[in-house]
Design a protein around this motif. Structure first.
Motif, short mmCIF file in Angstrom:
data_model
loop_
_atom_site.label_atom_id
_atom_site.label_comp_id
_atom_site.label_asym_id
_atom_site.label_seq_id
_atom_site.Cartn_x
_atom_site.Cartn_y
_atom_site.Cartn_z
N MET A 161 0.84 -1.19 0.00
CA MET A 161 0.00 0.00 0.00
C MET A 161 0.88 1.25 0.00
O MET A 161 2.08 1.19 0.29
N ARG A 162 0.29 2.36 -0.30
CA ARG A 162 0.97 3.65 -0.29
C ARG A 162 0.45 4.45 0.90
O ARG A 162 -0.74 4.51 1.16
N VAL A 163 1.40 5.07 1.65
CA VAL A 163 1.03 5.87 2.82
C VAL A 163 1.50 7.30 2.59
O VAL A 163 2.67 7.54 2.29
N ASN A 164 0.58 8.25 2.72
CA ASN A 164 0.88 9.67 2.60
C ASN A 164 0.68 10.33 3.95
O ASN A 164 -0.40 10.23 4.55
N PHE A 165 1.72 10.99 4.43
CA PHE A 165 1.62 11.66 5.71
C PHE A 165 2.67 12.78 5.76
O PHE A 165 3.48 12.92 4.85
N THR A 166 2.62 13.57 6.81
CA THR A 166 3.54 14.69 6.96
C THR A 166 4.59 14.33 8.00
O THR A 166 4.25 13.87 9.09
N VAL A 167 5.86 14.52 7.64
CA VAL A 167 6.96 14.27 8.57
C VAL A 167 7.80 15.53 8.67
O VAL A 167 8.31 16.01 7.65
N ASN A 168 7.91 16.07 9.87
CA ASN A 168 8.70 17.27 10.10
C ASN A 168 8.32 18.40 9.14
O ASN A 168 9.17 19.09 8.59
N GLY A 169 7.01 18.53 8.91
CA GLY A 169 6.51 19.63 8.10
C GLY A 169 6.51 19.39 6.61
O GLY A 169 6.09 20.25 5.85
N ARG A 170 6.96 18.22 6.17
CA ARG A 170 7.01 17.92 4.73
C ARG A 170 6.05 16.77 4.41
O ARG A 170 6.01 15.78 5.12
N GLN A 171 5.36 16.92 3.30
CA GLN A 171 4.53 15.82 2.81
C GLN A 171 5.45 14.68 2.37
O GLN A 171 6.40 14.91 1.64
N GLN A 172 5.16 13.48 2.82
CA GLN A 172 5.96 12.31 2.46
C GLN A 172 5.05 11.22 1.92
O GLN A 172 3.87 11.14 2.28
N GLU A 173 5.61 10.40 1.06
CA GLU A 173 4.87 9.27 0.48
C GLU A 173 5.76 8.04 0.56
O GLU A 173 6.90 8.07 0.14
N ALA A 174 5.22 6.99 1.15
CA ALA A 174 5.95 5.72 1.24
C ALA A 174 5.19 4.68 0.42
O ALA A 174 4.01 4.44 0.66
N ASP A 175 5.87 4.09 -0.56
CA ASP A 175 5.25 3.10 -1.43
C ASP A 175 5.60 1.68 -0.99
O ASP A 175 6.60 1.45 -0.30
N LEU B 101 5.42 0.65 17.66
CA LEU B 101 4.11 0.05 17.91
C LEU B 101 3.01 0.60 17.00
O LEU B 101 1.88 0.13 17.06
N VAL B 102 3.35 1.59 16.20
CA VAL B 102 2.36 2.21 15.30
C VAL B 102 2.53 1.61 13.91
O VAL B 102 3.60 1.68 13.32
N ALA B 103 1.47 1.01 13.41
CA ALA B 103 1.51 0.49 12.04
C ALA B 103 1.57 1.65 11.07
O ALA B 103 0.90 2.67 11.26
N ALA B 104 2.39 1.51 10.04
CA ALA B 104 2.57 2.60 9.08
C ALA B 104 1.25 3.06 8.49
O ALA B 104 1.04 4.25 8.26
N GLY B 105 0.34 2.13 8.24
CA GLY B 105 -0.95 2.48 7.66
C GLY B 105 -1.78 3.38 8.56
O GLY B 105 -2.66 4.09 8.08
N GLN B 106 -1.49 3.39 9.86
CA GLN B 106 -2.25 4.22 10.80
C GLN B 106 -1.90 5.71 10.69
O GLN B 106 -2.60 6.53 11.26
#
Length: 201
Positions: A1-15, A61-66
């Motif tokens: 799956m692809r996860v889109n979230f913000t890390v340290n103020g930057r939009q990030q995408e993990a494929d 303990l946090v799943a990336a999808g969360q």
């Protein structure tokens, strides 16, 4: 799956994130942010602590999808996060003298935070936060493995409680283990950061 979230103020995408992949793995191995340490992988040591929507969590303990659509701050972004929080008066730092309310940074405030264009992903080239400088000045760093988690947790404590008692500090940091020290220098660092924060208000 692809996860889109913000890390340290930057939009990030993990494929190609698999279902059981942890946020810690994504941060370290996919995004190249090694500050959060991989130690116990059971949420027992606190070395991987990050802020998720303003709340300290063990990223192992946090799943990336969360974290889809959510905001993460790692130790690499702590200085800039703290600076902007203080400038805008959010959280317990009370940089503008406003009421703290003991509620920390709101989700809306966390979402409005943006990294400055000039800072690097590694956190280099930015002025250290109050708690980071206090750890250096108090000699609270030895091997450094536990330090990122302690910094995140201590920053959150001081945001919520600008004048913590020794018991408050011990309780807040009780989930962060250090194998090098007797914790006294770490407690000194938090006391120092609280005192400096009080002087700045």
């Amino acid at each position: 799956m692809r996860v889109n979230f913000t890390v340290n103020g930057r939009q990030q995408e993990a494929d190609d994130v698999w279902e059981g992949e942890s946020l810690l793995y994504v941060l370290r191995e996919r995004l190249g942010l090694p500050g959060s340490k991989n130690a116990c992988e059971q949420g027992e040591c606190g070395s991987c602590t990050v802020r998720l929507d303003g709340v300290p969590v063990c990223s192992c303990l946090v799943a990336a999808g969360q974290v889809e659509g959510r905001d993460v701050v790692t130790v690499e972004g702590l200085a800039e996060f703290s600076k902007q929080r203080d400038e805008h008066g959010h959280g317990g730092a009370c940089g503008t003298g406003g009421g703290c309310g003991g509620k920390g940074v709101s989700l809306d405030a966390a979402k409005q935070w943006q990294a400055r264009p000039g800072d690097s992903q590694t956190g280099e080239g930015v002025e250290l936060s109050n708690i980071q400088q206090a750890f250096i000045d108090a000699g609270a760093v030895q091997c450094g493995f536990c330090t990122p988690g302690l910094l995140i947790q201590a920053d959150a404590l001081l945001e919520e409680n600008p004048s913590p008692s020794d018991q408050d500090i011990r309780e807040a940091l009780s989930g962060n283990l250090c194998r090098c020290t007797g914790y006294e220098k770490i407690l000194d660092a938090v006391r120092l950061a609280a005192a400096r924060q009080g002087e700045a208000v």
